[in-house]
Design a protein around this motif. Structure first.
Motif, PDB file in Angstrom:
ATOM      1  N   ILE A   1      -0.614 -17.413 -39.785  1.00  0.00           N
ATOM      2  CA  ILE A   1      -0.002 -18.255 -40.836  1.00  0.00           C
ATOM      3  C   ILE A   1       1.396 -18.269 -39.718  1.00  0.00           C
ATOM      4  O   ILE A   1       1.840 -17.341 -39.963  1.00  0.00           O
ATOM      5  CB  ILE A   1       0.218 -17.946 -42.383  1.00  0.00           C
ATOM      6  CG1 ILE A   1      -1.170 -17.942 -43.259  1.00  0.00           C
ATOM      7  CG2 ILE A   1       1.304 -18.788 -42.715  1.00  0.00           C
ATOM      8  CD1 ILE A   1      -0.990 -17.086 -44.832  1.00  0.00           C
ATOM      9  N   GLY A   2       1.568 -19.783 -39.831  1.00  0.00           N
ATOM     10  CA  GLY A   2       2.876 -19.793 -39.081  1.00  0.00           C
ATOM     11  C   GLY A   2       2.872 -19.986 -37.553  1.00  0.00           C
ATOM     12  O   GLY A   2       3.514 -20.741 -36.980  1.00  0.00           O
ATOM     13  N   LYS A   3       1.755 -19.550 -37.516  1.00  0.00           N
ATOM     14  CA  LYS A   3       1.022 -19.720 -35.222  1.00  0.00           C
ATOM     15  C   LYS A   3       1.026 -21.260 -34.890  1.00  0.00           C
ATOM     16  O   LYS A   3       0.575 -21.751 -36.692  1.00  0.00           O
ATOM     17  CB  LYS A   3       0.013 -19.210 -34.887  1.00  0.00           C
ATOM     18  CG  LYS A   3       0.239 -17.238 -34.976  1.00  0.00           C
ATOM     19  CD  LYS A   3      -0.499 -16.767 -34.930  1.00  0.00           C
ATOM     20  CE  LYS A   3      -0.125 -14.777 -34.325  1.00  0.00           C
ATOM     21  NZ  LYS A   3      -1.644 -14.084 -33.863  1.00  0.00           N
ATOM     22  N   THR A   4       0.559 -21.035 -34.336  1.00  0.00           N
ATOM     23  CA  THR A   4       0.259 -23.054 -33.889  1.00  0.00           C
ATOM     24  C   THR A   4      -1.212 -23.266 -33.146  1.00  0.00           C
ATOM     25  O   THR A   4      -1.578 -22.438 -32.051  1.00  0.00           O
ATOM     26  CB  THR A   4       0.913 -24.086 -33.189  1.00  0.00           C
ATOM     27  OG1 THR A   4       2.213 -23.650 -33.453  1.00  0.00           O
ATOM     28  CG2 THR A   4       1.377 -24.923 -33.432  1.00  0.00           C
ATOM     29  N   LEU A   5      -2.006 -24.248 -33.555  1.00  0.00           N
ATOM     30  CA  LEU A   5      -3.438 -24.332 -32.884  1.00  0.00           C
ATOM     31  C   LEU A   5      -2.568 -24.489 -30.869  1.00  0.00           C
ATOM     32  O   LEU A   5      -1.627 -25.558 -31.395  1.00  0.00           O
ATOM     33  CB  LEU A   5      -3.978 -24.941 -33.301  1.00  0.00           C
ATOM     34  CG  LEU A   5      -4.811 -24.433 -34.981  1.00  0.00           C
ATOM     35  CD1 LEU A   5      -5.772 -25.157 -35.195  1.00  0.00           C
ATOM     36  CD2 LEU A   5      -5.239 -23.644 -34.293  1.00  0.00           C
ATOM     37  N   ASP A   6      -3.619 -24.732 -30.377  1.00  0.00           N
ATOM     38  CA  ASP A   6      -3.342 -24.661 -29.278  1.00  0.00           C
ATOM     39  C   ASP A   6      -3.679 -27.128 -28.950  1.00  0.00           C
ATOM     40  O   ASP A   6      -2.129 -26.880 -27.982  1.00  0.00           O
ATOM     41  CB  ASP A   6      -4.918 -24.839 -27.809  1.00  0.00           C
ATOM     42  CG  ASP A   6      -4.722 -23.423 -28.061  1.00  0.00           C
ATOM     43  OD1 ASP A   6      -4.223 -22.843 -28.359  1.00  0.00           O
ATOM     44  OD2 ASP A   6      -5.566 -23.660 -27.167  1.00  0.00           O
ATOM     45  N   CYS A   7      -3.945 -27.420 -30.151  1.00  0.00           N
ATOM     46  CA  CYS A   7      -3.373 -29.073 -30.539  1.00  0.00           C
ATOM     47  C   CYS A   7      -1.887 -28.888 -30.933  1.00  0.00           C
ATOM     48  O   CYS A   7      -1.644 -30.482 -31.306  1.00  0.00           O
ATOM     49  CB  CYS A   7      -4.512 -29.931 -30.616  1.00  0.00           C
ATOM     50  SG  CYS A   7      -4.729 -28.496 -32.209  1.00  0.00           S
ATOM     51  N   GLY A   8      -0.857 -28.227 -30.693  1.00  0.00           N
ATOM     52  CA  GLY A   8       0.077 -28.108 -32.103  1.00  0.00           C
ATOM     53  C   GLY A   8       0.314 -28.873 -33.706  1.00  0.00           C
ATOM     54  O   GLY A   8       0.978 -28.006 -34.048  1.00  0.00           O
ATOM     55  N   VAL A   9      -0.890 -27.963 -33.860  1.00  0.00           N
ATOM     56  CA  VAL A   9      -0.907 -28.370 -35.356  1.00  0.00           C
ATOM     57  C   VAL A   9      -0.775 -26.725 -35.987  1.00  0.00           C
ATOM     58  O   VAL A   9      -1.399 -25.571 -35.763  1.00  0.00           O
ATOM     59  CB  VAL A   9      -2.387 -28.347 -36.326  1.00  0.00           C
ATOM     60  CG1 VAL A   9      -2.485 -28.269 -37.192  1.00  0.00           C
ATOM     61  CG2 VAL A   9      -2.829 -30.190 -35.758  1.00  0.00           C
TER      62      VAL A   9
END
Lengths: 215, 215
Positions: A124-132
Motif C-alpha cells: 500500500i502506497g507504492k506505485t505500479l510501473d504504469c503509475g497507478v
C-alpha cells in the motif's frame, strides 16, 4: 437450443481474438486477401467453421472471392475494442498482479486501469510501473463510490476472492478477469467472468505429457 | 469418432483439475461423501457428465452410494501428479516469467524447474526467488545436452517463441506451457501444448462485458 439470433455463442466469441492475431500477422506481412480455407488451416479448423463464425458478425465481406485483410482487421478490431475504455481495477499486486497490470496498460487495448488494491502494508502506497498507486483494499468501496469500475482483475488467493466477489458484484462490477482458484462463473451467472486457472492449466499439461508420451 | 478406448478426451482431462479443486475443498471442510449430482452442481454440469467423466478413469468408487471424498482426492491426485517430477525449463524471466516460476515451484506439484533462460544481459546471472540461476539463452542447447527437459515454459514474445520452438522440439521437449502469442499447437501436433493466451482472454472479456451489458 433456444439461443436468440443476436446472441453470439461463447465459443465463437472466444475464437475472435485468435482470428484477430492471425489477421494482424498477415497484414504485417503484406497479405491483401485470404480465403476461408487458408484461415481455417492457420486456425486449425474448417473453412465452413470460419464462414459460419464470420456470418455471426455480418460476414466480413464477400464469400467466394476471399476476405480483404484490411477489412477483416478493421471489422474484428471494432468488435473487440471500443473507444469507451472499460474502467478497471486490479486487486492483488503481488508478482502475478504486477505482471498482469502490464497486460492491462500496454498490450491490451480497451481497458483503463483506474486503481489497484492490496491488503499488504508493504504494498500500500507504492506505485505500479504504469503509475497507478496501490491503495488499501479496506478503502475499495469508498474509492470506487464516485465512479463504479466495469471490470475487476483478481490476482488474490481463493478465499480472498470468495469474500470480495459479492462486495464487488454489489458495487456494480460487470466483469471479472479472475486469476484466483475460485470459480466465480458458477456463482454469478449474470456477470461476465473470464477465469484463468493457471494451476489447472499446469495440471492438465502434466497429465497429458505423462500419458501421451508413455510407452 | 475413431477414438481408441484408452485415450481420454481432452475436455475430460481439462476438467480433472477442477474436480480436484472441489474435492480438496470438501475434504478440507470435513465432507466424507459426495453424490454425482452434488458434484455436478458445483462444477456447473450434469450428474451424468460427472459419472461419464469418472468412468474414463475407472469410476472412482461405487455409483448409487456416492463417492468417498478421500478416495476421490487420492485417485485424482494420482492421475494429476507423479513421483517422477517433470524436468522443466523457463524461457523468459520478465515479470510474467517470474510470476509463473512461483507457480512452478510452489503451487504446482509434479514439476522440477531445472533451469531458466533469458537473452537480456541485465537478467543473465541473476537468480529467481526459488534459487534457480538465469542463464543465457545462447547456452540453451549446451546446458540441456546432458539432461533433456520434459517441459518448456515460454514467457517470451511471439517472434522469439516461433524461432525457439523448433529448436526445443528438436532437443526432445515433450510439452510446452506457452504464454507467448504464438499458437504452438497448430505447428506441433505430436507435442503437448497448453497455450495460455492472456491477451485473448482479455479481449474476450471486453467483448462480452460490452455486449452483454448493452441496452
Amino acid at each position: 437450443m433456444s439461443v436468440t439470433s443476436n446472441k453470439v455463442s461463447l465459443p465463437v466469441i472466444k475464437r475472435l481474438p485468435k482470428y484477430y492475431r492471425y489477421v494482424l500477422e498477415m497484414q504485417k506481412n503484406g497479405v491483401v486477401k485470404v480465403s476461408s480455407s487458408e484461415l481455417a488451416r492457420m486456425m486449425g479448423t474448417t473453412a465452413s467453421q470460419v464462414r459460419q463464425d464470420f456470418n455471426c458478425f455480418g460476414g466480413f465481406g464477400q464469400q467466394g472471392i476471399g476476405y480483404h485483410i484490411d477489412v477483416l482487421a478493421d471489422q474484428i478490431s471494432k468488435l473487440l475494442f471500443s473507444e469507451n475504455k472499460l474502467d478497471t481495477i486490479l486487486i492483488g499486486t503481488g508478482r502475478l498482479g504486477r505482471a498482469i497490470s502490464g497486460y492491462l496498460t500496454a498490450e491490451a487495448r480497451g481497458y483503463h486501469l483506474m486503481a489497484a488494491f492490496d491488503k499488504s502494508p508493504e504494498e500500500i502506497g507504492k506505485t505500479l510501473d504504469c503509475g497507478v498507486p496501490i491503495s488499501n483494499i479496506a478503502d475499495l468501496e469508498a474509492l470506487c463510490a464516485g465512479r463504479v469500475p466495469d471490470v475487476a482483475v483478481l490476482c488474490i488467493p481463493r478465499d480472498s476472492a470468495r469474500q470480495l466477489a459479492p462486495i464487488l458484484v454489489g458495487m456494480g462490477i460487470k466483469g471479472f478477469w479472475n486469476f484466483s482458484h475460485y470459480d466465480l462463473s458458477v456463482d454469478y451467472e449474470g456477470i461476465t467472468v473470464e477465469n484463468v486457472h493457471l494451476g489447472d492449466s499446469l495440471m492438465t499439461l502434466g497429465y497429458r505429457v505423462r500419458n501421451e508420451h508413455q510407452d
